[in-house]
Write a protein that holds these residues in place. Structure first.
Motif, PDB file in Angstrom:
ATOM      1  N   TRP A   1      -1.009   0.932 -10.016  1.00  0.00           N
ATOM      2  CA  TRP A   1      -2.378   0.989  -9.510  1.00  0.00           C
ATOM      3  C   TRP A   1      -2.595   2.197  -8.604  1.00  0.00           C
ATOM      4  CZ3 TRP A   1      -3.912  -0.100  -4.220  1.00  0.00           C
ATOM      5  CH2 TRP A   1      -5.299  -0.288  -4.032  1.00  0.00           C
ATOM      6  N   VAL A   2      -3.793   2.768  -8.652  1.00  0.00           N
ATOM      7  CA  VAL A   2      -4.153   3.845  -7.726  1.00  0.00           C
ATOM      8  C   VAL A   2      -5.490   3.472  -7.089  1.00  0.00           C
ATOM      9  CG1 VAL A   2      -4.749   6.285  -7.528  1.00  0.00           C
ATOM     10  CG2 VAL A   2      -2.987   5.564  -9.149  1.00  0.00           C
ATOM     11  N   PRO A   3      -5.574   3.500  -5.744  1.00  0.00           N
ATOM     12  CA  PRO A   3      -6.851   3.167  -5.116  1.00  0.00           C
ATOM     13  C   PRO A   3      -7.890   4.245  -5.396  1.00  0.00           C
ATOM     14  CG  PRO A   3      -5.286   3.947  -3.468  1.00  0.00           C
ATOM     15  CD  PRO A   3      -4.537   3.837  -4.759  1.00  0.00           C
ATOM     16  N   VAL A   4      -9.118   3.821  -5.657  1.00  0.00           N
ATOM     17  CA  VAL A   4     -10.198   4.757  -5.956  1.00  0.00           C
ATOM     18  C   VAL A   4     -11.361   4.466  -5.013  1.00  0.00           C
ATOM     19  CG1 VAL A   4     -11.807   5.539  -7.729  1.00  0.00           C
ATOM     20  CG2 VAL A   4      -9.507   4.807  -8.378  1.00  0.00           C
ATOM     21  N   ALA A   5     -11.977   5.533  -4.507  1.00  0.00           N
ATOM     22  CA  ALA A   5     -13.158   5.362  -3.665  1.00  0.00           C
ATOM     23  C   ALA A   5     -14.368   5.169  -4.564  1.00  0.00           C
ATOM     24  CB  ALA A   5     -13.342   6.569  -2.762  1.00  0.00           C
ATOM     25  N   ARG A   6     -15.256   4.255  -4.129  1.00  0.00           N
ATOM     26  CA  ARG A   6     -16.443   4.004  -4.937  1.00  0.00           C
ATOM     27  C   ARG A   6     -17.382   5.194  -4.913  1.00  0.00           C
ATOM     28  NH1 ARG A   6     -17.984  -1.620  -2.436  1.00  0.00           N
ATOM     29  NH2 ARG A   6     -16.229  -1.096  -1.131  1.00  0.00           N
TER      30      ARG A   6
ATOM     31  N   ARG B   1     -12.767   1.705   9.287  1.00  0.00           N
ATOM     32  CA  ARG B   1     -13.068   3.084   8.859  1.00  0.00           C
ATOM     33  C   ARG B   1     -13.243   3.984  10.085  1.00  0.00           C
ATOM     34  NH1 ARG B   1     -15.426   3.057   3.218  1.00  0.00           N
ATOM     35  NH2 ARG B   1     -15.590   0.880   2.652  1.00  0.00           N
TER      36      ARG B   1
ATOM     37  N   ALA C   1       1.465   2.555  -4.416  1.00  0.00           N
ATOM     38  CA  ALA C   1       0.292   3.337  -4.810  1.00  0.00           C
ATOM     39  C   ALA C   1      -0.016   4.450  -3.817  1.00  0.00           C
ATOM     40  CB  ALA C   1      -0.923   2.418  -4.951  1.00  0.00           C
ATOM     41  N   VAL C   2       0.310   4.270  -2.542  1.00  0.00           N
ATOM     42  CA  VAL C   2      -0.116   5.266  -1.550  1.00  0.00           C
ATOM     43  C   VAL C   2       1.052   5.983  -0.871  1.00  0.00           C
ATOM     44  CG1 VAL C   2      -2.316   4.107  -1.116  1.00  0.00           C
ATOM     45  CG2 VAL C   2      -0.359   3.562   0.315  1.00  0.00           C
TER      46      VAL C   2
ATOM     47  N   LEU D   1      -8.239   3.131   1.477  1.00  0.00           N
ATOM     48  CA  LEU D   1      -6.956   3.759   1.161  1.00  0.00           C
ATOM     49  C   LEU D   1      -7.161   5.108   0.463  1.00  0.00           C
ATOM     50  CD1 LEU D   1      -4.833   0.739  -0.121  1.00  0.00           C
ATOM     51  CD2 LEU D   1      -4.541   1.977   2.039  1.00  0.00           C
ATOM     52  N   ALA D   2      -8.126   5.160  -0.465  1.00  0.00           N
ATOM     53  CA  ALA D   2      -8.368   6.398  -1.204  1.00  0.00           C
ATOM     54  C   ALA D   2      -8.893   7.482  -0.263  1.00  0.00           C
ATOM     55  CB  ALA D   2      -9.350   6.140  -2.346  1.00  0.00           C
ATOM     56  N   LEU D   3      -9.889   7.145   0.560  1.00  0.00           N
ATOM     57  CA  LEU D   3     -10.510   8.141   1.441  1.00  0.00           C
ATOM     58  C   LEU D   3      -9.539   8.605   2.526  1.00  0.00           C
ATOM     59  CD1 LEU D   3     -14.013   6.428   1.788  1.00  0.00           C
ATOM     60  CD2 LEU D   3     -13.459   8.444   0.415  1.00  0.00           C
TER      61      LEU D   3
ATOM     62  N   GLU E   1     -15.409 -12.028  -2.369  1.00  0.00           N
ATOM     63  CA  GLU E   1     -14.976 -11.457  -1.100  1.00  0.00           C
ATOM     64  C   GLU E   1     -15.571 -12.248   0.058  1.00  0.00           C
ATOM     65  OE1 GLU E   1     -13.978  -7.002  -2.034  1.00  0.00           O
ATOM     66  OE2 GLU E   1     -16.120  -7.300  -2.194  1.00  0.00           O
ATOM     67  N   SER E   2     -15.288 -11.827   1.282  1.00  0.00           N
ATOM     68  CA  SER E   2     -15.806 -12.578   2.427  1.00  0.00           C
ATOM     69  C   SER E   2     -17.331 -12.620   2.367  1.00  0.00           C
ATOM     70  CB  SER E   2     -15.328 -11.948   3.739  1.00  0.00           C
ATOM     71  OG  SER E   2     -15.318 -10.555   3.650  1.00  0.00           O
TER      72      SER E   2
ATOM     73  N   LEU F   1     -15.217  -4.183 -10.772  1.00  0.00           N
ATOM     74  CA  LEU F   1     -14.819  -3.520  -9.523  1.00  0.00           C
ATOM     75  C   LEU F   1     -13.706  -4.307  -8.820  1.00  0.00           C
ATOM     76  CD1 LEU F   1     -15.318  -1.309  -7.358  1.00  0.00           C
ATOM     77  CD2 LEU F   1     -17.037  -2.833  -6.355  1.00  0.00           C
TER      78      LEU F   1
ATOM     79  N   ASP G   1     -11.554  -6.840   2.553  1.00  0.00           N
ATOM     80  CA  ASP G   1     -11.757  -7.241   1.166  1.00  0.00           C
ATOM     81  C   ASP G   1     -11.130  -6.201   0.242  1.00  0.00           C
ATOM     82  OD1 ASP G   1     -13.176  -9.635   1.413  1.00  0.00           O
ATOM     83  OD2 ASP G   1     -15.015  -8.562   1.893  1.00  0.00           O
ATOM     84  N   VAL G   2     -10.762  -6.625  -0.980  1.00  0.00           N
ATOM     85  CA  VAL G   2     -10.027  -5.700  -1.862  1.00  0.00           C
ATOM     86  C   VAL G   2     -10.825  -4.444  -2.215  1.00  0.00           C
ATOM     87  CG1 VAL G   2      -8.338  -7.254  -2.907  1.00  0.00           C
ATOM     88  CG2 VAL G   2     -10.626  -7.080  -3.894  1.00  0.00           C
ATOM     89  N   THR G   3     -12.138  -4.583  -2.416  1.00  0.00           N
ATOM     90  CA  THR G   3     -12.908  -3.391  -2.790  1.00  0.00           C
ATOM     91  C   THR G   3     -12.958  -2.410  -1.615  1.00  0.00           C
ATOM     92  OG1 THR G   3     -14.961  -4.525  -2.203  1.00  0.00           O
ATOM     93  CG2 THR G   3     -14.310  -4.603  -4.499  1.00  0.00           C
ATOM     94  N   THR G   4     -13.085  -2.951  -0.394  1.00  0.00           N
ATOM     95  CA  THR G   4     -13.079  -2.100   0.797  1.00  0.00           C
ATOM     96  C   THR G   4     -11.700  -1.475   0.984  1.00  0.00           C
ATOM     97  OG1 THR G   4     -14.650  -3.638   1.778  1.00  0.00           O
ATOM     98  CG2 THR G   4     -13.621  -2.053   3.262  1.00  0.00           C
ATOM     99  N   GLN G   5     -10.658  -2.267   0.748  1.00  0.00           N
ATOM    100  CA  GLN G   5      -9.290  -1.779   0.884  1.00  0.00           C
ATOM    101  C   GLN G   5      -9.049  -0.574  -0.020  1.00  0.00           C
ATOM    102  OE1 GLN G   5      -5.438  -4.101   1.170  1.00  0.00           O
ATOM    103  NE2 GLN G   5      -5.581  -3.942  -1.037  1.00  0.00           N
ATOM    104  N   SER G   6      -9.468  -0.685  -1.270  1.00  0.00           N
ATOM    105  CA  SER G   6      -9.282   0.382  -2.235  1.00  0.00           C
ATOM    106  C   SER G   6      -9.993   1.658  -1.756  1.00  0.00           C
ATOM    107  CB  SER G   6      -9.828  -0.083  -3.584  1.00  0.00           C
ATOM    108  OG  SER G   6      -9.836   0.951  -4.519  1.00  0.00           O
ATOM    109  N   ASP G   7     -11.232   1.482  -1.300  1.00  0.00           N
ATOM    110  CA  ASP G   7     -12.046   2.576  -0.797  1.00  0.00           C
ATOM    111  C   ASP G   7     -11.388   3.268   0.403  1.00  0.00           C
ATOM    112  OD1 ASP G   7     -14.550   3.629  -1.519  1.00  0.00           O
ATOM    113  OD2 ASP G   7     -15.456   2.833   0.312  1.00  0.00           O
TER     114      ASP G   7
ATOM    115  N   ASP H   1       2.885  -5.677   0.881  1.00  0.00           N
ATOM    116  CA  ASP H   1       2.472  -5.550  -0.514  1.00  0.00           C
ATOM    117  C   ASP H   1       3.170  -4.349  -1.164  1.00  0.00           C
ATOM    118  OD1 ASP H   1       1.125  -5.085  -2.923  1.00  0.00           O
ATOM    119  OD2 ASP H   1      -0.772  -5.847  -2.138  1.00  0.00           O
TER     120      ASP H   1
ATOM    121  N   SER I   1      -9.897  -2.953  -8.130  1.00  0.00           N
ATOM    122  CA  SER I   1      -9.461  -2.806  -6.740  1.00  0.00           C
ATOM    123  C   SER I   1      -8.204  -3.613  -6.427  1.00  0.00           C
ATOM    124  CB  SER I   1     -10.574  -3.264  -5.788  1.00  0.00           C
ATOM    125  OG  SER I   1     -11.773  -2.600  -6.051  1.00  0.00           O
TER     126      SER I   1
END
Lengths: 331, 267
Positions: free
Chosen positions: B262-267, A155, A213-214, A187-189, B47-48, B252, A179-185, A207, B256
């Motif tokens: 798919w579209v990435p979304v910020a939390r 980031r 998607a982006v 990429l969006a930001l 995740e890790s 979540l 991690d996938v949740t961080t990746q999504s975050d 991928d 993700s």
């Protein structure tokens, strides 16, 4: 006005090993283009050629133009200022941040070098870190890189690059290690910041779903060549090249278990292992004799720029029974 | 033949209230319980730092547990094996396939020799070993020509198949696959997943499949355990957990995961 980035028949050899065999495509100002392929496709080297970040024993023909200037033809001195117009993000941020200095020093480096206002640079860095989802930017800036996780550091890296508002962002698997949740975050930001600044992007990734998607447009590479270029929506909904179809089909779908995942037999080949014809010919389920001997011209068919002797037949649907089909519907 | 678990017993791995701390550091596995059934696949996802690889390491004998039980074929592995014979029996019951076979295959040893060695450890009589090697190569979709190659002459997917073949040489009840397909190209990953599913149908081997990829989970697993920071947040059948996730963390993770549209979304 011409495109921001233009590859013209770029060929690259490292030592005696061919890596790229005539790559051509372009990126418009503000546009996001995904460069997608498997190991050995040459996608990373294509990206690096634009900044001439190549091994010493690399030799090239053709051109890699950014803003009309060919990076491969510049003197060393001019290359430095050429690279300044490019923002670059790679998979491992730790390889690009000096571990001996706090994060803040990295973020205000450009301002210090150019003699600009350090206070203003610091304020702008805090804003950018916050917008990249870092909740306590002041504390993070005082820390050293080893104190930050890989996700936080990436980031920081993206914030540092986008705060310069470059005209082009070169991103090579920037979220693959996250991690996938961080990746999504991330990429969006980063996508929001990039669009606001009007920064174009060349994104290298393995991928295809992520690229779709982006990115606005997708370039599919295989064996050192571009096999298909099309809009992200066309690639996902009506891919033309048999390799693109195979890539889409072999991704394990999330919604349904398959008896057998449709596969492309064999393993990806690099440019050094391909013959005179289509690099995908040896694995292609619909290859005919001439595919192995004659490289197809790039043609515009059904909205895709595609190199395939049988593209018309694919588009007409007459080869569907022999081609891998993706099971999941695009929603 | 392998040394079977009790024939009537459907559960080959039973993890109960497993806890692992390193020294006085944080708890990396925190009261985890789940089962792996004969001939079925349980996926550990997260995740890790979720603790999934640590659980695989405890079951494989590479780490000890702080408390709780990790029972494989009726034997508690939370305590170290006492003798070489115990270790050998444990090896025949459960084998580990890691993400990178470079770390476990001898770089100087030809594929055929590696498989011969594994067959010998299994106790296959000397005169039957070459046939066993050919059978193992065939099982994972490689030809006999591959027996003469060293690991660096193989592609990543081929190397991973060799690692699987070698693990299968002992005819184990359980394979622990720790991110075993994560580093492979997508077209090769699909081939290896198909091989694993076919092997399970043919041999009845149970898999504990450690992965962060929910698409892979859907294709290979019957049951899923979702871990976060060492704790189980949700567990159940694949259909239940992926089709109708109850915990917000599972939701979540699903949201993700890249997929068509798919579209990435910020939390």
């Amino acid at each position: 006005m011409g495109p921001l980035v233009e590859y013209r028949d770029l060929a690259l050899t490292i030592g005696d090993v061919p890596i790229l065999r005539g790559v051509s495509f372009d990126v418009a100002a503000g546009e996001a283009v995904g460069l997608v392929g498997e190991s050995g496709s040459g996608k990373s080297m294509t990206l690096r050629a634009l900044a001439r970040l190549l091994p010493d024993n690399a030799s090239t023909t053709g051109e890699a133009l950014f803003d009309g200037t060919d990076a491969l033809a510049l003197s060393r001195g001019r290359l430095r200022s050429h690279r300044r117009g490019l923002g670059m993000v790679f998979q491992d941020p730790r390889a690009a941040i000096n571990p001996m200095h706090p994060v803040e020093s990295f973020l205000v480096e450009r301002a210090r070098d150019t003699g600009s206002d350090l206070g203003a640079a610091r304020t702008s860095a805090v804003t950018m870190l916050r917008r990249m989802g870092i909740h306590d930017p002041e504390r993070r800036m005082a820390q050293y890189p080893f104190e930050l996780s890989g996700g936080l550091l990436q980031r920081v890296m993206i914030a540092s690059v986008l705060m310069e508002r470059p005209r082009l962002l070169l991103a090579d698997e920037p979220t693959t290690a996250l991690d996938v949740t961080t990746q999504s975050d991330v990429l969006a930001l980063a996508g929001d910041l990039r669009r606001e600044a009007g920064t174009a992007m060349l994104l290298v990734t393995h991928d295809l779903d992520l690229a779709g998607a982006v990115c606005d447009r997708i370039v599919v590479m295989y064996g050192g060549q571009v096999l298909e270029t099309a809009s992200a929506t066309d690639i996902a909904s009506r891919p033309v090249h048999p390799y693109t179809r195979g890539l889409l089909a072999s991704r394990p779908p999330l919604t349904r278990r398959l008896d057998t995942i449709p596969v492309v037999p064999g393993t990806p080949v690099s440019a050094s292992a391909t013959g005179p014809g289509c690099p995908f010919a040896s694995r292609c389920p619909v290859a005919v004799e001439r595919c192995a001997t004659e490289l197809p011209e790039e043609r515009l068919i059904a909205g895709s720029r595609v190199r395939c002797h049988r593209a018309e037949e694919v588009v007409a649907g007459v080869l569907d029974a022999e081609l891998p089909l993706r099971e999941e519907e695009v929603r | 033949m392998s040394e079977p678990c009790t024939p009537t017993d459907d559960v080959v791995v039973e993890v109960e209230h497993l806890v692992k701390c390193y020294g006085t550091g944080p708890v990396v596995v925190d009261d985890v319980s789940f089962q792996v059934r004969r001939g079925r696949t349980t996926a550990l996802v997260g995740e890790s730092g979720a603790g999934k690889s640590t659980i695989g390491a405890i079951l494989s004998g590479l780490a000890s547990a702080t408390s709780g039980r990790a029972v494989v074929c009726g034997e508690d592995r939370s305590v170290a094996a006492r003798s070489a014979r115990d270790r050998s029996r444990r090896g025949r019951q459960l084998q580990l396939v890691p993400q990178d076979p470079y770390t476990t295959l001898d770089p100087t040893q030809r594929v055929g020799a590696a498989l011969l060695e594994a067959a010998a450890l299994r106790g296959v009589p000397r005169d039957q070993r070459p046939a066993r090697v050919a059978e193992l190569l065939d099982l994972v979709g490689l030809g006999e020509a591959h027996a003469d190659l060293v690991p660096r002459s193989l592609s990543g997917g081929q190397r991973q198949r060799v690692a699987i073949a070698r693990a299968l040489a002992t005819r184990p009840e359980v394979l622990v696959l720790d991110e075993a397909v994560s580093a492979l190209d997508v077209s090769v990953q699909a081939q290896v997943l198909n091989v694993l599913n076919r092997l399970q149908r043919d041999l009845g081997t149970a898999y504990l499949f450690v992965t962060h990829d929910l698409g892979v989970v859907r294709q290979i697993a019957h049951d899923v355990v979702v871990l976060r920071a060492g704790q189980v947040v949700e567990a159940g059948t694949v259909d239940a957990v992926l089709g109708d996730p109850q915990h917000e963390y599972t939701q979540l993770l699903l949201a993700s995961t890249p997929r068509p549209g798919w579209v990435p979304v910020a939390r």
